[in-house]
Design a protein around this motif. Structure first.
Motif, mmCIF file in Angstrom:
data_model
loop_
_atom_site.group_PDB
_atom_site.id
_atom_site.type_symbol
_atom_site.label_atom_id
_atom_site.label_comp_id
_atom_site.label_asym_id
_atom_site.label_seq_id
_atom_site.Cartn_x
_atom_site.Cartn_y
_atom_site.Cartn_z
ATOM 1 N N LEU A 17 0.820 -1.215 0.000
ATOM 2 C CA LEU A 17 0.000 0.000 0.000
ATOM 3 C C LEU A 17 0.854 1.266 0.000
ATOM 4 O O LEU A 17 0.498 2.257 -0.633
ATOM 5 N N TRP B 24 -10.378 -11.123 -1.470
ATOM 6 C CA TRP B 24 -10.806 -10.341 -0.304
ATOM 7 C C TRP B 24 -12.309 -10.089 -0.332
ATOM 8 O O TRP B 24 -12.914 -9.780 0.685
ATOM 9 N N MET B 25 -12.898 -10.195 -1.528
ATOM 10 C CA MET B 25 -14.321 -9.874 -1.672
ATOM 11 C C MET B 25 -15.187 -11.123 -1.617
ATOM 12 O O MET B 25 -16.358 -11.083 -1.990
ATOM 13 N N GLU C 68 -16.067 -8.901 3.920
ATOM 14 C CA GLU C 68 -16.232 -8.944 2.456
ATOM 15 C C GLU C 68 -17.280 -7.937 2.006
ATOM 16 O O GLU C 68 -17.110 -7.264 0.987
ATOM 17 N N LEU D 218 -15.766 -4.460 1.974
ATOM 18 C CA LEU D 218 -14.867 -4.209 0.840
ATOM 19 C C LEU D 218 -15.644 -4.096 -0.470
ATOM 20 O O LEU D 218 -15.315 -3.261 -1.318
ATOM 21 N N VAL D 219 -16.676 -4.928 -0.634
ATOM 22 C CA VAL D 219 -17.499 -4.821 -1.856
ATOM 23 C C VAL D 219 -18.182 -3.454 -1.896
ATOM 24 O O VAL D 219 -18.244 -2.807 -2.950
ATOM 25 N N HIS E 154 -15.609 -0.759 -2.751
ATOM 26 C CA HIS E 154 -15.221 -0.843 -4.159
ATOM 27 C C HIS E 154 -16.358 -0.361 -5.075
ATOM 28 O O HIS E 154 -16.114 0.374 -6.043
ATOM 29 N N SER E 155 -17.580 -0.747 -4.750
ATOM 30 C CA SER E 155 -18.716 -0.328 -5.583
ATOM 31 C C SER E 155 -18.907 1.185 -5.508
ATOM 32 O O SER E 155 -19.188 1.839 -6.520
ATOM 33 N N ARG F 69 -16.620 3.384 -4.888
ATOM 34 C CA ARG F 69 -15.522 4.026 -5.611
ATOM 35 C C ARG F 69 -15.774 3.999 -7.116
ATOM 36 O O ARG F 69 -15.503 4.975 -7.829
ATOM 37 N N ILE G 226 -6.509 -3.370 7.374
ATOM 38 C CA ILE G 226 -6.385 -1.933 7.103
ATOM 39 C C ILE G 226 -5.735 -1.713 5.739
ATOM 40 O O ILE G 226 -6.095 -0.783 5.012
ATOM 41 N N LYS H 150 -6.126 -3.678 3.208
ATOM 42 C CA LYS H 150 -7.179 -3.953 2.212
ATOM 43 C C LYS H 150 -8.088 -2.744 2.052
ATOM 44 O O LYS H 150 -8.478 -2.388 0.932
ATOM 45 N N GLY I 28 -7.246 0.282 2.509
ATOM 46 C CA GLY I 28 -6.456 1.272 1.772
ATOM 47 C C GLY I 28 -6.473 1.028 0.273
ATOM 48 O O GLY I 28 -6.536 1.965 -0.522
ATOM 49 N N TRP I 29 -6.444 -0.251 -0.135
ATOM 50 C CA TRP I 29 -6.473 -0.559 -1.571
ATOM 51 C C TRP I 29 -7.841 -0.284 -2.179
ATOM 52 O O TRP I 29 -7.951 -0.090 -3.387
ATOM 53 N N PHE I 30 -8.899 -0.293 -1.367
ATOM 54 C CA PHE I 30 -10.250 -0.106 -1.896
ATOM 55 C C PHE I 30 -10.780 1.301 -1.642
ATOM 56 O O PHE I 30 -11.985 1.523 -1.719
#
Lengths: 241, 453
Positions: A24, A130-131, B233, B236-237, B240-241, B243, B273, B275, B277-279
């Motif tokens: 990251l 991860w999802m 999960e 994170l979904v 991501h959605s 974003r 944390i 993860k 950051g990536w999303f």
């Protein structure tokens, strides 16, 4: 016969499988952007970018400094973006999402290229685990795409985000077995710095054929700018000497 | 064709009040000038920021969201609040003081405690070559210019007027997604994404999307109990959605605070944390000291530490913050100066009027106004006996004892006839300094309205 490709900062042969790992604090965007910008100057070049979030406006802004018109390349079909999210939504009657549709999209685009100089970039697809997608499916997808690339003679570039550097996950271990070259992008252990953004290390993969002039275990440091990166040997940053 | 090119500044005219443009990104203010500095000018439209506040005893993450709401309403931006009780949350926001005027320093710009400490320091005579140096500062002031309307200075002592909330709700500037009244079918994250998607689709867009009125999506407690039983999960979904939605509608941005239990690796597993950051485009952690008295004692002038995980870079490889942020100290000017190549440690404090992010420095040992080291304990030499001494039973000759005389210059004491010699064997002199009474604040549980000073 493999020819040299401009996978900065290392001069590596194409038609190989490259694994680029990043963290990251040190995203490997600059490696992918500089690779595409260098290759896309060739008219016959074709590139398929499979991304979790294909941010075309960002690609346009960064490539503009390299005098590369991404919009024009996309319109002409030289560069194709595939958005993963709409393709993995579970269909009716299915509980979990499947990667068949995504693989079909990759396969159809790759067969359409009909070019000897083509790249497939899987940008962070491994984070699908991860999802909620089983890591076994993610591994199978990468292996299947690698088989496609070998069939069509394309270069495969896989980007994998490492979130636990001290405990490599199963997907990372499998990808390491697939790759010819492993490029590891890491932040400085001492924290963020204005003079050095991070380190890039080249490792040979299990299927590497030793080529004269390609030196393994080579480590360079880099400093990011808005649109590119400057590479230098360790300890040679401007703020150090 | 001439080879000369006009040098164009990276900063262009803002398309909408309360925004500014930098490198083809339209940036909005978070409402906190120092946080704007850390983010590289503010939060760009089409980006999402996630605030992690793992401390359950404080609400600094929600405070940041209240700043975002108040700032949006003050600039007439559209604001959508997603919460269990969004109406009450908005009514608890801070607001501008009644005498506020843009581009004029207000009482909230200067902290009351800082003013008291600076009294008289300007008149101190120091070496002439240091006079040109700027005064040491740990934070950045509000960047207010008449030409660029960007950030209103909010005051925590003032609450948002009811009329502002009612008017904004009536004309559609302020909208809510109430988690309690939402349809219970399906996961809550999917329902919220669908509602936000409908809101964004229904927004009338001017031909250049950048001139559309900005929309701020504010989620003060993502993952709290109102969201139901969601997994890592699902989180994170959702991120991501959201974003992906923001990239598709570049006139909106989102500011999210994760609930405390979901802000640590213990909930989402190893690398949680990272993860997040990536999303997301920006992710920071506000680690308050409330749950750790040792840290509160070590850093008495701060309320928590700030950790940066990722920062927005919507159109560049390098986050603009690395070049522009004064507080982080990574800018090229700081590097060329020789001392700024490493990133500064950052902390935050909440004063009576504002929330401030600033650089963290260790206090001066010994302190300036008060003694930090423990005073040495007085030694009573006269009663000290060396038990291990081999001569302890032998009589000590009087000549071997140091003679110490104590005399007072002002009023010498005359020798009394028949009195013994003023020479004492080993005097024990202890001079106690008058101690300043420490300020104490006590809270009585039986009288919650009373504070004992």
């Amino acid at each position: 016969m493999s020819t040299a490709t401009m996978l900065l900062p290392f001069d590596l042969p194409n038609r190989s499988t490259f694994l680029v790992t990043d963290e990251l604090f040190s995203p490997a965007d600059f490696i992918i952007h500089s690779h595409v910008a260098a290759q896309a100057k060739d008219r016959s070049y074709r590139c398929l970018i499979v991304s979790m979030l294909p941010d075309v406006s960002r690609w346009k802004a960064i490539a503009a400094k390299s005098k590369l018109n991404i919009a024009e390349k996309v319109a002409s079909g030289s560069i194709t973006f595939i958005d993963v999210l709409p393709l993995i939504r579970p269909s009716r009657g299915e509980d979990s999402p499947r990667l068949h549709d995504l693989f079909d999209a990759v396969s159809s685009n790759l067969s359409r290229f009909n070019s000897e100089d083509s790249d497939v970039i899987l940008d962070g697809i491994s984070s699908l685990q991860w999802m909620g997608i089983p890591s076994k499916d993610v591994v199978r997808f990468h292996r299947a795409v690698r088989g496609l690339c070998r069939k069509f003679g394309s270069t495969l570039l896989i980007r994998h985000h490492v979130v636990t550097p001290t405990q490599p996950d199963d997907v990372f271990r499998m990808l390491l077995q697939l790759c010819t070259y492993h490029i590891d992008v890491r932040p400085l252990a001492s924290g963020r710095s204005g003079a050095v953004s991070g380190e890039v290390t080249l490792y040979f993969g299990p299927s590497t054929r030793l080529i004269q002039g390609v030196q393994g275990n080579r480590r360079l440091q880099y400093r990011l700018s808005d649109n590119s990166a400057v590479f230098f040997e360790r300890g040679m940053a401007g703020g150090i000497l | 064709m001439s080879s000369f090119k006009r040098k164009v500044s990276a900063k262009q005219a803002a398309p909408f009040p309360g925004t500014r443009t930098y490198l083809s990104s339209t940036i909005t203010s978070t409402g906190i000038p120092s946080l704007d500095d850390i983010l590289g000018g503010g939060l760009p439209l089409s980006c999402s920021s996630v605030i992690l506040a793992p401390d359950p005893h404080s609400a600094y993450g929600e405070l940041v969201q209240k700043y975002a709401i108040a700032q949006g309403l003050a600039w007439d931006h559209r604001v959508c609040v997603v919460d269990g009780d969004p109406d009450a949350f908005v009514r608890g926001c801070m607001w501008l003081p009644p005498t506020y005027e843009y581009a004029k320093p207000t009482s909230a710009d200067t902290d009351e405690g800082d003013d008291a400490g600076n009294d008289g320091q300007d008149t101190i005579k120091i070496a002439w070559r240091y006079k040109q140096m700027k005064q040491f500062s740990t934070t950045v002031p509000a960047d207010v210019k008449d030409s660029e309307q960007f950030c209103h200075t909010m005051d925590l002592t003032h609450r948002i007027p009811e009329s502002i909330v009612a008017k904004a709700t009536k004309n559609g500037t302020l909208s809510f997604v109430d988690m309690n009244t939402a349809d219970s079918k399906g996961p809550s994250t999917t329902r919220v994404i669908d509602q936000l998607s409908a809101l964004l689709q229904g927004t009338p867009v001017n031909p250049p999307a950048a001139t559309t009125r900005p929309l701020r999506i504010v989620i003060p407690a993502f993952g709290a109990f109102q969201w139901g039983d969601i997994t890592s999960e699902d989180v994170l979904v959702f991120l991501h959605s959201l974003r992906a939605l923001l990239r598709h509608y570049p006139f909106a941005c989102a500011s999210i605070t994760l609930s405390p239990h979901a802000s640590t690796d213990a909930w989402g597993g190893a690398g949680w944390i990272q993860k997040i950051g990536w999303f997301s485009d920006a992710a920071i952690t506000l680690s308050a000291f409330t749950g750790d008295p040792a840290l509160s004692a070590a850093f008495p002038s701060h309320h928590g530490l700030l950790h940066i995980h990722t920062l927005p870079a919507p159109h560049t490889l390098l986050p603009p913050s690395d070049k522009l942020s004064v507080l982080r100290g990574l800018s090229p000017s700081a590097v060329s100066a020789g001392g700024g190549s490493g990133e500064n440690n950052l902390a935050f404090k909440c004063t009576r009027k504002r929330l401030i992010f600033e650089t963290l420095h260790l206090d001066v040992e010994g302190g300036i106004g008060e003694r930090r080291t423990t005073p040495s304990t007085p030694m009573d030499i006269g009663t000290h006996v060396h038990e291990h001494s081999p001569n302890q039973t032998a009589p000590i000759p009087s000549a071997s004892i140091a003679a110490v005389s104590v005399t007072l210059e002002a009023s010498p004491v005359p020798a009394m006839p028949g009195a013994t010699s003023p020479e004492v064997d080993v005097p024990s002199v202890t001079i106690e300094k008058p101690k300043k009474p420490k300020k104490r604040v006590a809270f009585h549980s039986d009288k919650p309205d009373l504070y004992d000073f």
